[in-house]
Write an enzyme that holds these catalytic residues in place. Structure first.
Site, short mmCIF file in Angstrom:
data_model
loop_
_atom_site.label_atom_id
_atom_site.label_comp_id
_atom_site.label_asym_id
_atom_site.label_seq_id
_atom_site.Cartn_x
_atom_site.Cartn_y
_atom_site.Cartn_z
CG HIS A 292 -1.98 -1.07 1.16
ND1 HIS A 292 -2.86 -1.21 0.12
CD2 HIS A 292 -2.26 -2.08 2.02
CE1 HIS A 292 -3.64 -2.26 0.33
NE2 HIS A 292 -3.30 -2.81 1.48
CG ASP B 244 -2.91 -8.44 0.35
OD1 ASP B 244 -2.15 -8.81 1.25
OD2 ASP B 244 -3.94 -7.75 0.55
CG HIS C 260 -6.53 -5.38 1.72
ND1 HIS C 260 -6.02 -6.38 2.51
CD2 HIS C 260 -7.59 -4.87 2.39
CE1 HIS C 260 -6.73 -6.47 3.62
NE2 HIS C 260 -7.70 -5.57 3.56
CG ASP D 196 -5.14 -10.09 2.90
OD1 ASP D 196 -4.87 -10.57 1.77
OD2 ASP D 196 -4.83 -8.94 3.23
ZN ZN Z 1 -4.15 -7.29 2.40
ZN ZN Z 2 -4.11 -7.58 -4.79
#
Ligand code: ZN
Ligand code: ZN
Ligand code: ZN
Lengths: 440, 460
Positions: A112, A151, A153, A240
């Site tokens: 991120h 991931d 996210h 996740d």
């Molecule tokens: Zn994540």
């Molecule tokens: Zn991703």
């Protein structure tokens, strides 16, 4: 004797003495049970699985990727030097052919973190994959790289860093941004005007299971990789998507992750998120290691694994199929879409607001890109964080053409030091990183 | 006084130590089929004319178990394994009587699948029918919760002569090594039991009531009585014993490399502040990776009596030994001969040493003196290179906290302790080796491993 089919490097750095805060998911014991499982399975005794001690990254390694505000020391902790260093260690072992592939099981994570860093976002300060990739580009002359972010996210930081880079294919598979942090990563986000198509977002509906995610890998990711022909494939291996993860809503499993890994065959995997630290991570990580090593992983299942219970609905299946079709359609039209995006503009501007959830910082960016057919284009970023610093940053891409190089240097030279707290130059073509500020 | 007794496969050595040092030393041959007679014979000779009241304890070591493992002469043992999810337990099969049963414990020690008593009863019947007398029981994560191993042991009851449980063998996490170690304990149990009974009976016969200790490969020792439950802990104690011998003379602060230059091999270990560095995982014996704690030692095939040859114009030293140095009437030139010729040793037959070296010198097309110098330098360089590699390997050991990685200092030996091996006929030569080596190291030719650039930087 037990032997790995693929020589596999591992850096294991659980940072048992580092946490964002005592109750934060990104805390000391996050990899404790994973380490227990890996040790108890005797995985490190397997012939051909080689554990490395992480190196540290240098200041310059970080500055090649990031504009750190107010400075590098405010952004980097010792742990970040080590977790980025662990990724770099694996990359070096792969590039030097000591191993065929490798997995950096390190924390803190990084996907991120974008190019400008005012603080921590989504548990990330600096982007450890990008630091690693730009290091091997410099040290080993690697050009084309693909990053597949699995991931749950959206890997918005990695996307930001490579938004204008036509030589870095960034594919992110994640839970639909309308239902999860950071709220981005839609099909329409395909890269900047000079690099349309090099960013691929594949958002998935909540409750997507093994079937859906593996479908995406087989039907969208692999064909695109085949077409892009990267020298190196990097997997941002977040965990996740797991059915037991406390902060997401997906239904992936250890078996699914292991199969994903053996389909994708990444040269380098770097751990990202994953917060089901007892029920998922130990099995997922052990499965990924075995899959990378080309070994049997069929017995690696969570104790409560029940494929029936996590099976996705027909509706999800339809959604996923449609997304994949659209992704491929966009991919094959990327050149035309790029021409459309560039039009006949010479400079293209973009305004963005970026929220740093971990540190509660609001940043406003005004970006100016030199439109260029020959390189990624010189990039100028005016960035101000509310009640904090206001900076100007110039990025000259690694393979900058003469015009873009000149433009970038001119922007840096002409910057008004009265307006900005600091002015940065990232001259990747010359591998020179500079900054200046008005004298106090 | 202390009795030291080392029972090897062919010889048994016995020493008697007093305050003044070595009082007496004898060697008798080992009769593997009558260990009682062997030990008794040794004890009788060593205690002749000695007042039993003056003997305070006995310290033992043995290679009986080691030899059985290395030569793969072990009885058939049964293994009962419960694994739960993870790697396929079939990968760790120890032999034909290896039974994987239901049951599972997770990393927190929670039961994730129950064991099935009926299934285990059936396994017991099979093992019994095959005439198995020794059994190992291992479950994954049993060190976090031994309930399944204990429950299985309960079912086994008294139907076997001896049952070994994985969680009792070591507290470390490593399921495959726990299986191998438990298996080895069960496998060497009978030979160790013979040895144990032979020692106990012969001491009783001699009227000696002594505390008895037995050496372990980590440089420590255990009560002899406990060894019956941990027989595999007696393997490979030899290298550790010689390292522990050096500890008394080593600097108590700083890092010291111990090099034991023997006739056939040179053994090395590292001491940090007087404490030997342990092997992080456990000893490897034959093909078996175990959880048996040991010192981190390496052994390389270069010693004072190693054969020196010239092949394609290059000097090769070892790894074989054909006898003593030519200076002592041996058949081929050795590094010890080179030392004589260089004038750093005395006591042997210099002419014989020179005659042997002449043949090598001719092949190398140099004079005898130069040839000897080259042999000596190469022996030293090889030993030091291996020592350097060992230091690098120890420094490369992964750590798992920010603190250790950031603050962890690299080990860099500041002292080198060279122990002369038992060069037959002349303890003096080994001392010369030692002195020569010491000078060589002091001359600054120790290869300094490069320090990664970041070490020099202060961050923050
Ligand atoms: Zn994540
Ligand atoms: Zn991703
Ligand atoms: Zn350009």
């Amino acid at each position: 004797m037990l032997r790995a089919r693929n020589k596999t490097g591992l850096v294991f750095f659980p940072a048992f003495d580092w946490a964002i805060s005592p109750t934060h998911p990104e805390r000391e014991e996050r990899l404790l049970y994973t380490q227990d499982q890996v040790f108890e399975e005797g995985i490190l005794d397997i012939e051909g699985i080689i554990e490395y001690k992480p190196d540290l990254v240098t200041k310059k390694d970080v500055q090649r990727v990031h504009f750190c505000v107010p400075d590098l020391w405010a952004v980097m902790t010792e742990s970040h030097f080590i977790s980025a260093g662990g990724a770099k260690t694996i990359a070096m072992a792969v590039m030097e052919k000591q191993v065929d592939c490798g997995f950096a099981l390190v924390r803190p994570p990084g996907h991120h973190a974008g190019r400008v860093v005012h603080g921590a976002r989504g548990f990330c300060n600096v982007n450890i994959e990008a630091i690693m990739i730009e290091y091997i580009r410099k040290a080993f002359g690697v050009d084309r790289v693909a990053i597949v972010d699995t991931d749950c996210h959206h890997g918005d930081g990695t996307q930001d860093i490579y938004w204008h880079d036509p030589d870095t294919l960034f594919i992110s598979i994640h839970q639909d941004g309308r239902t999860l942090y950071p709220g981005t990563g839609f099909l329409s986000e395909m890269g900047g005007p000079n690099a349309v198509g090099a960013t691929v977002n594949i958002p998935l509906p909540p409750n997507t299971s093994e079937e859906g995610i593996l479908h995406v890998i087989r039907e969208a990711v692999l064909p695109i990789l085949e077409d892009f022909k990267p020298e190196i494939i990097v997997n941002s291996a977040g965990q996740d998507n797991h059915y037991s993860d406390p902060i997401t809503n997906m239904n992936f499993s250890a078996q699914g992750y292991a199969e994903l890994t053996s389909l994708l065959r990444p040269h380098i995997a770097v751990l990202e998120g994953g917060y089901a630290i007892e029920g998922a991570l130990p099995y997922v990580n052990a499965g990924i290691i075995l899959a990378m090593a080309g070994m049997d992983y069929s017995h690696l299942k969570e104790p409560d694994y029940n494929p029936e219970r996590i099976r996705q609905s027909p509706e999800v299946t339809r959604w996923v199929k449609r997304s994949c079709e659209k992704v491929l359609e966009n991919w094959y039209q990327r050149r035309q879409l790029g021409e459309l995006a560039r039009g006949d503009a010479r400079l293209i501007q973009r305004d963005r607001k970026i929220y740093y959830d971990t540190d509660n910082i609001y940043e406003r960016q005004h970006e100016t890109l030199r439109v260029c057919e020959d390189c990624g284009g010189a990039l100028l970023i005016d960035s101000a964080a509310q009640d904090r610093k206001h900076i100007l940053a110039v990025h000259i891409p690694r393979k900058a053409c003469q015009h873009c190089h000149d433009q970038g240097l001119a922007w840096y030279e002409e910057a008004d030091l009265e307006v900005y707290d600091k002015v940065y130059l990232q001259d990747r073509a010359a591998d020179v990183m500079k900054e200046k500020a008005r004298s106090a | 006084m202390i009795i030291g007794l080392d029972v090897g496969g062919t010889h048994t050595d016995v020493v008697l130590l007093g305050k003044e040092g070595l009082v007496r030393q004898i060697k008798v041959s080992t009769n593997p089929s009558d260990l009682f007679a062997t030990v008794l014979n040794g004890l009788e000779k060593i205690t002749e004319d000695v007042d039993p009241g003056r003997i305070q304890r006995a310290v033992l070591s043995t290679t009986l178990a080691t030899n059985r493992i290395v030569q793969q002469r072990m009885p058939e043992v049964g293994m009962i394994i419960s694994a739960g999810p993870g790697m396929d337990p079939e990968l760790f099969r120890t032999g034909p009587h290896y039974h994987v049963v239901k049951g599972g414990i997770d990393h927190r020690g929670r039961e994730i699948a129950a064991i099935d008593a009926d299934e285990i009863h059936k396994v017991v019947d099979v093992l019994e029918k095959k005439g198995i007398r020794y059994v190992g029981v291992v479950s994954k994560f049993s060190v976090r919760n031994p309930a399944h191993e204990l429950a299985i042991a309960e079912i086994l009851g008294k139907r076997f002569e001896k049952v070994f449980l994985g969680h009792r063998i070591s507290g470390a996490l490593n399921f495959p090594r726990r299986i191998a170690t438990t298996f080895l304990n069960a496998s060497v149990y009978p030979i160790h039991k013979d040895f144990f009974e032979a020692v106990v009976k012969s001491l009783a016969q001699k009227g000696l009531k002594l505390p008895i200790r037995i050496l372990k490969p980590d440089g420590g020792n255990m009560r002899f009585a406990s060894s019956i439950d941990y027989p595999a802990q007696t393997v490979l104690s030899g290298p550790a014993a010689s390292v522990m011998g050096s500890v008394a003379f080593a600097p108590q602060s700083d890092t010291c490399m111990v090099m034991d230059i023997g006739g056939t091999t040179t053994d090395m270990a590292m001491l940090v502040n007087g404490v030997p560095v342990l092997d992080p995982a456990g000893i490897k014996i034959g093909e078996h990776k175990t959880l048996i704690r040991s010192l981190d030692t390496i052994s390389i095939g270069i010693g004072g009596d190693s054969v020196v040859r010239v092949v394609d114009g290059k000097i090769h030293i070892g790894p074989d030994r054909m006898g003593v140095a030519m200076a002592y009437g041996g058949p081929v030139p050795t590094p010890t001969d080179a030392i004589f010729i260089l004038g750093i040793g005395e006591g042997g037959d210099l002419e014989k040493a020179r005659a042997g070296m002449k043949a090598l010198a001719d092949e190398l097309q140099v004079d005898v003196q130069t040839a000897a110098q080259q042999v000596f330098d190469q022996a030293c360089q090889t030993i030091l290179n291996e020592a350097g590699a060992m230091v690098e390997r120890i420094n490369a050991k992964p750590v798992y906290t920010v603190h250790e990685l950031w603050e962890g200092s690299r080990l860099q030996p500041r002292h080198y302790m060279v122990l002369g091996g038992p060069a037959p006929g002349s303890p003096r030569v080994s001392r010369v080796w030692a002195t020569a080596r010491w000078k060589w190291c002091r001359a600054g030719r120790w290869p300094t491993p490069s320090v990664p650039a970041w070490r020099g930087q202060r961050v923050r």
